[in-house]
Design a protein around this motif. Structure first.
Motif, PDB file in Angstrom:
ATOM      1  N   SER A  95       1.191  -1.064  -0.375  1.00  0.00           N
ATOM      2  CA  SER A  95       0.039  -0.334  -0.220  1.00  0.00           C
ATOM      3  C   SER A  95       1.106   1.260  -0.205  1.00  0.00           C
ATOM      4  CB  SER A  95      -0.900   0.266   1.367  1.00  0.00           C
ATOM      5  OG  SER A  95      -0.615  -0.163   2.119  1.00  0.00           O
ATOM      6  N   GLY A  96       2.386   0.589   0.517  1.00  0.00           N
ATOM      7  CA  GLY A  96       3.300   2.376   0.702  1.00  0.00           C
ATOM      8  C   GLY A  96       3.506   2.468  -0.187  1.00  0.00           C
ATOM      9  N   LEU A  97       3.549   1.932  -1.708  1.00  0.00           N
ATOM     10  CA  LEU A  97       4.378   2.117  -3.015  1.00  0.00           C
ATOM     11  C   LEU A  97       4.693   3.425  -3.674  1.00  0.00           C
ATOM     12  CD1 LEU A  97       4.640  -1.554  -4.675  1.00  0.00           C
ATOM     13  CD2 LEU A  97       6.086  -0.229  -3.910  1.00  0.00           C
ATOM     14  N   ARG A  98       5.114   4.052  -4.555  1.00  0.00           N
ATOM     15  CA  ARG A  98       5.303   4.182  -4.839  1.00  0.00           C
ATOM     16  C   ARG A  98       4.517   4.721  -6.099  1.00  0.00           C
ATOM     17  NH1 ARG A  98       9.690   9.049  -4.458  1.00  0.00           N
ATOM     18  NH2 ARG A  98       8.860   9.664  -6.356  1.00  0.00           N
ATOM     19  N   PRO A  99       3.448   5.124  -6.654  1.00  0.00           N
ATOM     20  CA  PRO A  99       2.635   5.462  -7.842  1.00  0.00           C
ATOM     21  C   PRO A  99       3.190   5.806  -9.018  1.00  0.00           C
ATOM     22  CG  PRO A  99       3.052   8.006  -7.360  1.00  0.00           C
ATOM     23  CD  PRO A  99       3.244   7.232  -5.979  1.00  0.00           C
ATOM     24  N   LEU A 100       3.570   5.079 -10.711  1.00  0.00           N
ATOM     25  CA  LEU A 100       4.264   4.802 -11.388  1.00  0.00           C
ATOM     26  C   LEU A 100       4.015   6.113 -11.553  1.00  0.00           C
ATOM     27  CD1 LEU A 100       2.196   1.772 -13.126  1.00  0.00           C
ATOM     28  CD2 LEU A 100       4.662   2.479 -11.743  1.00  0.00           C
ATOM     29  N   PRO A 101       4.895   6.171 -13.006  1.00  0.00           N
ATOM     30  CA  PRO A 101       4.651   7.404 -13.598  1.00  0.00           C
ATOM     31  C   PRO A 101       4.284   7.714 -14.704  1.00  0.00           C
ATOM     32  CG  PRO A 101       6.909   6.265 -14.315  1.00  0.00           C
ATOM     33  CD  PRO A 101       6.147   6.030 -12.947  1.00  0.00           C
ATOM     34  N   PRO A 102       3.118   8.989 -14.790  1.00  0.00           N
ATOM     35  CA  PRO A 102       2.373   9.183 -15.371  1.00  0.00           C
ATOM     36  C   PRO A 102       2.292   7.938 -16.984  1.00  0.00           C
ATOM     37  CG  PRO A 102       3.120  11.067 -15.136  1.00  0.00           C
ATOM     38  CD  PRO A 102       3.659  10.502 -15.206  1.00  0.00           C
ATOM     39  N   GLY A 103       3.296   8.274 -17.695  1.00  0.00           N
ATOM     40  CA  GLY A 103       3.538   6.866 -18.803  1.00  0.00           C
ATOM     41  C   GLY A 103       3.798   6.215 -18.474  1.00  0.00           C
ATOM     42  N   GLY A 104       4.094   5.324 -17.490  1.00  0.00           N
ATOM     43  CA  GLY A 104       4.019   3.976 -16.664  1.00  0.00           C
ATOM     44  C   GLY A 104       5.447   3.494 -17.054  1.00  0.00           C
ATOM     45  N   VAL A 105       5.591   1.873 -16.192  1.00  0.00           N
ATOM     46  CA  VAL A 105       7.226   1.712 -16.239  1.00  0.00           C
ATOM     47  C   VAL A 105       7.236   0.438 -16.869  1.00  0.00           C
ATOM     48  CG1 VAL A 105       8.994   0.185 -14.424  1.00  0.00           C
ATOM     49  CG2 VAL A 105       7.162   2.619 -14.225  1.00  0.00           C
ATOM     50  N   THR A 106       7.955   0.977 -17.952  1.00  0.00           N
ATOM     51  CA  THR A 106       8.275  -0.940 -19.049  1.00  0.00           C
ATOM     52  C   THR A 106       9.873  -0.938 -19.179  1.00  0.00           C
ATOM     53  OG1 THR A 106       6.988   1.005 -20.727  1.00  0.00           O
ATOM     54  CG2 THR A 106       9.122  -0.809 -21.599  1.00  0.00           C
TER      55      THR A 106
END
Length: 360
Positions: free
Chosen positions: A171-182
């Motif tokens: 639950s405490g994970l940083r959110p993904l950046p707007p363009g996501g993670v590849t």
């Protein structure tokens, strides 16, 4: 000239320059284009930096896989994409001695966090070259996850700690950046089983047969704690299970060679060429499974461009290439080719240029 790095020996850029130097001696009037490549492992940042003008190397100090301080870097592209490489933060060459149970990926997570703190719009994560089998627990811990034992205390780093894992709090994970993670993968292995991370890659990281079983049990505990992620998903076994951990964060796994080809403009460059020379340290049975040489060969076929191959050693059928040169054969021994790879890569470039001339 579109080679991968010769792992543990020479960077892709150095190999490309050496091959080009030999070719230019034999055919000095040819126009040569250098396009060093990678498949998501060691040298990915160098390959992307060489291919994308305006890229910035961003220094970052991290905790290495054995807790030593490592001065690393990530790459900021002009469009706001951040490229982070596991090999230069938590990779096998950073260890003074192999640590199959205790090596971890916290340093990689710290570099990812630095890129997020900078405000990147998208992340591309190159995960080849791992030194650990921690299932990505180290990465996720640095991004805000908590991995707890039966008493609610944080588990130890590395695969060793996974044996005490009872609960994974995301639950405490940083959110993904707007363009996501590849995530760039160069393998399709699942997390567990005969083709899984521990059994296939554990021995490369110093695991004896008994330790391989122990590594498997640790990864199985992680899979039980994160049941939402399919342990049989192709690629989640990459990098000691880092692929698994990153999928739990919400990342998407893709072919490393395909993504680097896209970033570097490989297909257009091959279409404009008469011949393309690719290469890697060992051309073997894994080379057809998403590696650089197979990606270059596919593009060459589509463009009717002549494909050629330079490799430290040839250990698989290579008849699909118009010409092939083994550095081991040129040098007369594997030891000599490893001691002077660029000398023999330059010789290989000249040999291939002469071959091309003979073809008319």
């Amino acid at each position: 000239m579109a080679p991968d790095s010769f792992k543990g020996s020479s960077s892709a850029d150095a190999v490309a320059r050496a091959i080009a130097g030999g070719w230019a001696r034999a055919r000095p009037d040819d126009d040569l284009v250098l396009l060093p490549l990678a498949d998501g492992g060691e040298g990915t940042i160098d390959a992307v930096a060489a291919a994308v003008p305006g890229s910035q190397r961003m220094p970052v100090r991290v905790t290495g896989p054995d807790d030593a301080v490592v001065d690393a870097e990530w790459l900021l592209l002009p469009d706001g994409t951040g490229v982070v490489e596991l090999a230069n933060t938590s990779g096998l060459p950073l260890l003074a001695g192999l640590r199959p149970l205790d090596a971890h990926t916290r340093g990689f997570g710290q570099a990812v966090r630095a890129a997020l703190d900078h405000g990147v719009g998208r992340l591309v994560l190159a995960i080849g070259g791992s030194s650990s089998t921690d299932g990505g627990a180290g990465v996720l811990s640095e991004l805000g996850a908590r991995f707890l034992d039966a008493e609610g205390s944080p588990i130890a780093d590395g695969n060793r700690g996974l044996h005490d894992l009872v609960e994974a709090e995301l639950s405490g994970l940083r959110p993904l950046p707007p363009g996501g993670v590849t995530v760039l993968c160069d393998v399709t292995n699942p997390l567990l089983g005969e083709r899984g991370s521990a059994r296939v890659f554990g021995p490369q990281k110093g695991a004896s047969p008994d330790l391989v079983d122990e590594l498997e049990r640790g990864l199985a505990a992680l899979a039980s704690a994160l049941p939402a992620v399919p342990a049989d998903l192709p690629g989640v076994g990459a990098a000691g299970g880092v692929g698994f951990g990153l999928v739990a964060w919400g990342a998407v796994l893709v072919s490393g060679s395909d993504e680097i080809a896209l970033l570097s403009g490989l297909d257009a460059a091959i279409s404009a060429a008469d011949v393309v020379v690719t290469g890697e340290g060992s051309f073997d049975e894994q080379s057809a499974d998403g590696k650089v040489a197979s990606r270059v060969l596919s593009a060459a076929r589509a463009a009717s461009t002549v494909p050629m191959l330079v490799a430290g050693r040839i250990a698989a059928p290579s008849d699909d290439f118009a010409a092939v040169v083994s550095l081991t054969d040129l040098a007369g021994s594997r030891e000599r080719s490893l001691a002077h790879p660029l000398v023999y890569a330059e010789q290989a470039g000249a040999v291939l240029a002469v071959d091309f001339s003979r073809r008319g």
